[in-house]
Design an enzyme around this catalytic site. Structure first.
Site, PDB file in Angstrom:
ATOM      1  N   ARG A 179       0.792  -1.254  -0.043  1.00 49.14           N
ATOM      2  CA  ARG A 179      -0.109   0.027  -0.131  1.00 49.14           C
ATOM      3  C   ARG A 179       0.897   1.431   0.074  1.00 49.14           C
ATOM      4  O   ARG A 179       1.689   1.316   0.752  1.00 49.14           O
ATOM      5  CB  ARG A 179      -0.918  -0.158   1.334  1.00 49.14           C
ATOM      6  N   GLU A 218      -8.070  -3.820   2.895  1.00 46.48           N
ATOM      7  CA  GLU A 218      -7.095  -3.364   1.877  1.00 46.48           C
ATOM      8  C   GLU A 218      -6.100  -4.404   1.432  1.00 46.48           C
ATOM      9  O   GLU A 218      -5.726  -4.278   0.445  1.00 46.48           O
ATOM     10  CB  GLU A 218      -6.372  -2.056   2.602  1.00 46.48           C
TER      11      GLU A 218
END
Ligand code: ADP
Length: 402
Positions: free
Chosen positions: A94, A382
């Site tokens: 990320r 996520e």
């Protein structure tokens, strides 16, 4: 032999990871996962297997100050020895800021990393930690493909009027604009909504990602139309330690009347404000909800007020509202916050089912037409989104996500 992908989410207050079998990424099923929490105060590492059974746990002594980087190395060593390097085919990260250039996940080559490093000043709380994880992983496994997945990418669909800052043009020409964040979470929710309730997904939906960092995203047909975070992840809602939207004049006042330097103001806005600053007690919503101190109450009330007020602005951007989705730590678990936000939005025709709300049910509003807006609770993931993107970039011949 099965092939695995590692998804790494190295944030400021926690480092999360999840391992996936390439063949079953679309199911969201993890081989194992874990996190280090309490970075900066009392770090705590936990890893679990696919069934949630504890694999390992380690607590650093309370008050131990361990640098973020010194936590990363042992974590990566544990992961790579746990899974065995020979099966790992790619690592996805990320990355909070992709700037104007990176609207899609990308292979992290030297020039890309150099570009992303330049964006550090736009996301000082996150970008350095994201990139530190990339460097640590490169050191450990120099030949493993690494993929950057950007929190800003999902918001590239926002119109120019929405992204513009009302500053002289020379500043927008150098990239000063509203970007928006939490995009991996919003993309994941948009995909789940499309699968679970396609009619609602094609309508006008606000997703409330309420965690330590918090923002709202207005989606129409699964695409970002507007969001509360802007040029940086400071904008919008009141967060754990971040102030959210603030009169820019207040920042001038702090500098001129209190003689604060730019870096002191930055520290105040990123680390000492939000729920922590207002309550003087904690940045943690669970702690504040459990406290009887009036300052804890004031912090919670302000948080709720600002969620509802910003939602009002996004409803205007959408031209109405069909659905509201609560997600992330507070959104998924704090029934009292959901109830208080919906009470402030009752003018929209939102009616909550109190039993559904307190049991964290999937749909917490009363059936239509009693509630004119459907309110849902959805777990975000996520890391699952990172894994999907990483497979697509690093192994382009693998089956595409449906
Ligand atoms: P991060 O942004 O670090 O990923 P999370 O999404 O894990 O954050 O959310 C953390 C927040 O969620 C904290 O404020 C925490 O207190 C809150 N939270 C988690 N569980 C609960 C709960 N059961 N009740 C109220 N708040 C909760």
């Amino acid at each position: 032999m099965s092939f695995t992908i590692l998804a790494l989410n190295a944030g400021s207050s926690s480092i999360k990871f999840a391992l996936y079998d390439v063949a079953s990424i679309d199911s969201g099923q993890r081989l194992s996962h874990g996190r280090i929490e309490g970075i900066g105060s009392a770090p705590h590492f936990v890893a679990r297997d696919a069934e949630g059974k504890l694999l390992t746990e380690y607590r650093w002594p309370p008050g131990t100050s361990v640098a973020h980087n010194d936590l990363l190395a042992p974590l990566l060593t544990w992961i790579t020895s746990h899974i065995g390097m020979e099966s790992m085919v790619a690592v996805g990260h990320r990355i909070v800021h992709g700037g104007e250039t990176y609207a899609q996940p990308v292979l992290l080559t030297d020039p890309v990393i150099a570009d992303l490093t330049k964006l550090t000043s736009l996301a000082p709380l996150h970008q350095p930690h994201n990139l530190a994880a990339v460097q640590a992983m490169r050191k450990l496994c120099p030949n493993l493909p690494q993929v950057g997945c950007f929190d800003t990418a999902f918001h590239h669909s926002m119109a120019a009027t929405v992204t513009r800052l009302a500053l002289p043009r020379k500043y927008s020409d150098e990239g000063m604009r509203r970007y928006g964040f939490h995009g991996l979470s919003y993309e994941y929710i948009a995909g789940r909504l499309r699968k679970q309730v396609p009619a609602l997904a094609s309508g006008r939906v606000i997703v409330a990602h309420l965690g330590n960092g918090a923002s709202l995203c207005a989606m129409h047909d699964g695409r970002s139309v507007d969001t509360t975070m802007g040029f940086t992840a400071l904008d919008g809602l009141v967060m754990g330690t971040r102030c959210g939207s603030i009169d820019p004049g207040a920042l001038l006042y702090l500098q001129q009347q209190h003689g604060m330097t730019a870096s002191e103001v930055k520290h105040l806005l990123y680390h000492d404000s939000g729920l922590l600053g207002v309550s003087g007690i904690s940045n943690d919503m669970r702690t504040l909800l459990g406290s009887h101190h009036p300052h804890a109450r004031e912090a919670v009330d302000l948080f709720v007020f600002r969620v509802a007020r910003e939602a009002g602005a996004l409803i205007s951007s959408l031209g109405g509202l069909d659905g509201l989705v609560f997600s992330a730590g507070i959104g998924e678990h704090a029934a009292a916050i959901r109830a208080a936000v919906c009470e402030r939005l009752a003018w929209l025709g939102i009616r909550l089912d109190p039993v559904a709300n307190t049991t964290d049910a999937v749909v917490i509003s009363t059936p239509a037409p009693d509630s004119r807006v459907q309110v849902r609770v959805m777990a975000t993931d996520e890391e699952a989104m990172i894994a999907v993107h990483t497979r697509a970039v690093a192994l382009p011949t693998s089956p595409a996500t449906p």
